[in-house]
Design an enzyme around this catalytic site. Structure first.
Site, PDB file in Angstrom:
ATOM      1  N   HIS A  54      51.406  12.142 -28.910  1.00 36.84           N
ATOM      2  CA  HIS A  54      51.647  13.474 -29.473  1.00 36.84           C
ATOM      3  C   HIS A  54      51.329  14.534 -28.428  1.00 36.84           C
ATOM      4  O   HIS A  54      50.869  14.215 -27.335  1.00 36.84           O
ATOM      5  CB  HIS A  54      50.891  13.686 -30.788  1.00 36.84           C
ATOM      6  CG  HIS A  54      49.386  13.697 -30.688  1.00 36.84           C
ATOM      7  ND1 HIS A  54      48.647  12.607 -30.293  1.00 36.84           N
ATOM      8  CD2 HIS A  54      48.482  14.678 -30.953  1.00 36.84           C
ATOM      9  CE1 HIS A  54      47.356  12.913 -30.328  1.00 36.84           C
ATOM     10  NE2 HIS A  54      47.233  14.167 -30.718  1.00 36.84           N
ATOM     11  N   HIS A  56      49.200  17.143 -28.132  1.00 37.49           N
ATOM     12  CA  HIS A  56      47.926  17.827 -27.895  1.00 37.49           C
ATOM     13  C   HIS A  56      47.475  17.692 -26.441  1.00 37.49           C
ATOM     14  O   HIS A  56      47.686  16.647 -25.821  1.00 37.49           O
ATOM     15  CB  HIS A  56      46.831  17.305 -28.833  1.00 37.49           C
ATOM     16  CG  HIS A  56      46.964  17.838 -30.227  1.00 37.49           C
ATOM     17  ND1 HIS A  56      46.408  17.211 -31.318  1.00 37.49           N
ATOM     18  CD2 HIS A  56      47.587  18.955 -30.701  1.00 37.49           C
ATOM     19  CE1 HIS A  56      46.682  17.922 -32.415  1.00 37.49           C
ATOM     20  NE2 HIS A  56      47.395  18.968 -32.061  1.00 37.49           N
ATOM     21  N   ASP A  58      44.783  17.098 -25.010  1.00 30.74           N
ATOM     22  CA  ASP A  58      43.915  15.981 -24.623  1.00 30.74           C
ATOM     23  C   ASP A  58      44.672  14.645 -24.625  1.00 30.74           C
ATOM     24  O   ASP A  58      44.065  13.585 -24.499  1.00 30.74           O
ATOM     25  CB  ASP A  58      42.664  15.918 -25.512  1.00 30.74           C
ATOM     26  CG  ASP A  58      42.973  15.698 -26.979  1.00 30.74           C
ATOM     27  OD1 ASP A  58      43.940  16.296 -27.485  1.00 30.74           O
ATOM     28  OD2 ASP A  58      42.252  14.908 -27.624  1.00 30.74           O
ATOM     29  N   HIS A  59      46.000  14.729 -24.728  1.00 31.94           N
ATOM     30  CA  HIS A  59      46.831  13.520 -24.627  1.00 31.94           C
ATOM     31  C   HIS A  59      47.928  13.661 -23.576  1.00 31.94           C
ATOM     32  O   HIS A  59      48.484  12.675 -23.122  1.00 31.94           O
ATOM     33  CB  HIS A  59      47.422  13.169 -25.997  1.00 31.94           C
ATOM     34  CG  HIS A  59      46.345  12.879 -27.013  1.00 31.94           C
ATOM     35  ND1 HIS A  59      46.009  11.612 -27.406  1.00 31.94           N
ATOM     36  CD2 HIS A  59      45.463  13.719 -27.639  1.00 31.94           C
ATOM     37  CE1 HIS A  59      44.984  11.668 -28.251  1.00 31.94           C
ATOM     38  NE2 HIS A  59      44.637  12.933 -28.407  1.00 31.94           N
ATOM     39  N   HIS A 112      48.771  14.214 -38.461  1.00 28.78           N
ATOM     40  CA  HIS A 112      47.902  14.892 -37.486  1.00 28.78           C
ATOM     41  C   HIS A 112      48.721  15.991 -36.807  1.00 28.78           C
ATOM     42  O   HIS A 112      48.299  17.147 -36.741  1.00 28.78           O
ATOM     43  CB  HIS A 112      47.386  13.870 -36.481  1.00 28.78           C
ATOM     44  CG  HIS A 112      46.519  14.431 -35.403  1.00 28.78           C
ATOM     45  ND1 HIS A 112      45.257  14.913 -35.638  1.00 28.78           N
ATOM     46  CD2 HIS A 112      46.742  14.592 -34.069  1.00 28.78           C
ATOM     47  CE1 HIS A 112      44.733  15.346 -34.487  1.00 28.78           C
ATOM     48  NE2 HIS A 112      45.612  15.162 -33.530  1.00 28.78           N
ATOM     49  N   ASP A 131      45.961   9.830 -32.400  1.00 24.20           N
ATOM     50  CA  ASP A 131      44.981  10.475 -33.277  1.00 24.20           C
ATOM     51  C   ASP A 131      45.366  10.314 -34.748  1.00 24.20           C
ATOM     52  O   ASP A 131      44.997  11.138 -35.582  1.00 24.20           O
ATOM     53  CB  ASP A 131      44.866  11.973 -32.954  1.00 24.20           C
ATOM     54  CG  ASP A 131      44.148  12.220 -31.637  1.00 24.20           C
ATOM     55  OD1 ASP A 131      43.714  11.250 -30.994  1.00 24.20           O
ATOM     56  OD2 ASP A 131      44.031  13.404 -31.258  1.00 24.20           O
ATOM     57  N   HIS A 169      40.627   8.141 -29.308  1.00 22.70           N
ATOM     58  CA  HIS A 169      39.261   8.647 -29.072  1.00 22.70           C
ATOM     59  C   HIS A 169      38.206   7.589 -29.389  1.00 22.70           C
ATOM     60  O   HIS A 169      38.414   6.733 -30.251  1.00 22.70           O
ATOM     61  CB  HIS A 169      38.962   9.865 -29.959  1.00 22.70           C
ATOM     62  CG  HIS A 169      39.736  11.093 -29.608  1.00 22.70           C
ATOM     63  ND1 HIS A 169      39.235  12.082 -28.793  1.00 22.70           N
ATOM     64  CD2 HIS A 169      40.979  11.491 -29.959  1.00 22.70           C
ATOM     65  CE1 HIS A 169      40.140  13.053 -28.668  1.00 22.70           C
ATOM     66  NE2 HIS A 169      41.220  12.725 -29.363  1.00 22.70           N
TER      67      HIS A 169
END
Ligand code: ZN
Ligand code: FE
Length: 253
Positions: A54, A56, A58-59, A112, A131, A169
């Site tokens: 996805h 975001h 942090d990805h 999400h 996530d 995570h």
């Protein structure tokens, strides 16, 4: 296929994929480029593909630098082509994409985010759940409804039981505490928590987990089960109502 978790940022995992037979190398969800570069240099490898579950940061944070350095192709969901940086290959729900000769089935699992996908490697029975499904937990619902998230989790539940789950995570310790609070009579969970504690005390990853264990231990996958419903005083209520309750409790935990 060889899979190596690479810790990134504070609690993210990127995953190196080495299809050794065909010398195809990929990385799933590189939050940042440097830890990936370090791995590739140490192993003297080039990078062919960047797979994003996805959009975001942090990805996808490492996308542009890794693409520039290795000319790797960025792979992601067609519906998110406007917000996955540097995307090259767009995939649809249920499409099969080839990582060399390995077939990868794409599952669209919104909740999400609206464009979240799972990469399921059919032969190895490996799922990258980003996530959406964590070990003993599930992602926060940012762009979807509880109903959508529950449907997405059911898609993952329908994969083969022996499927290995690689999530985005390292949240397992805190997730386990939450599960134990509301799934008090789950003996397997107490046993599993010992293992989690031990791994984390050595700073080792709790991933991968597998679907069979998650089905027994993860409270978010058990909303249709009477023991859990009884603990929550929600006997025989629809699973999406139970799920909403559990998700709300987790948000406050
Ligand atoms: Zn996310
Ligand atoms: Fe994340």
């Amino acid at each position: 296929m060889k899979i190596t978790p690479i810790p990134c940022l504070t609690d993210n995992y990127a995953y190196m994929l080495e299809n050794t037979n065909e010398k195809k190398i990929g990385v799933v969800d590189p939050s940042e480029a440097q830890p990936i570069i370090n791995y590739l240099e140490r192993k003297k490898l080039k990078l062919n593909y960047i797979l994003n579950t996805h959009h975001h940061f942090d990805h996808v944070g490492g996308n542009s630098e890794l693409k520039k350095l290795y000319n790797a192709k960025v792979v992601g969901f067609i519906g998110d082509k406007h917000r996955i940086p540097n995307i090259d290959i767009t995939l649809e729900n249920n499409e099969k994409w080839n990582f060399g000769k390995l077939k990868v089935k794409i599952l669209h699992i919104p909740g999400h985010t609206s464009g979240h996908i799972c990469f399921f490697f059919e032969k190895d029975k490996v799922a990258f759940t980003g996530d959406t499904l964590f070990s003993l937990g599930c992602g926060k619902i940012f762009e979807g409804t509880h109903g959508q998230m529950l449907t997405s989790l059911k898609k993952i539940k329908n994969l083969p039981k022996e499927t290995k789950i690689y999530c985005g995570h390292e949240y397992t310790y805190k997730n386990a505490k939450f599960c134990m609070k509301y799934d008090t009579s789950n003996i397997n969970l107490k046993k599993y928590f010992k293992k989690v504690k031990e791994l984390r005390s050595k700073n080792l990853p709790t991933v991968p987990t597998n679907l069979e264990d998650e089905l027994k231990l993860n409270i978010f996958l058990r909303c249709d089960q009477i023991e859990l419903q009884t603990n929550l005083n929600m006997e025989n209520q629809e699973d999406f109502k139970v799920f909403r309750k559990v998700r709300d409790l987790k948000d406050q935990f």
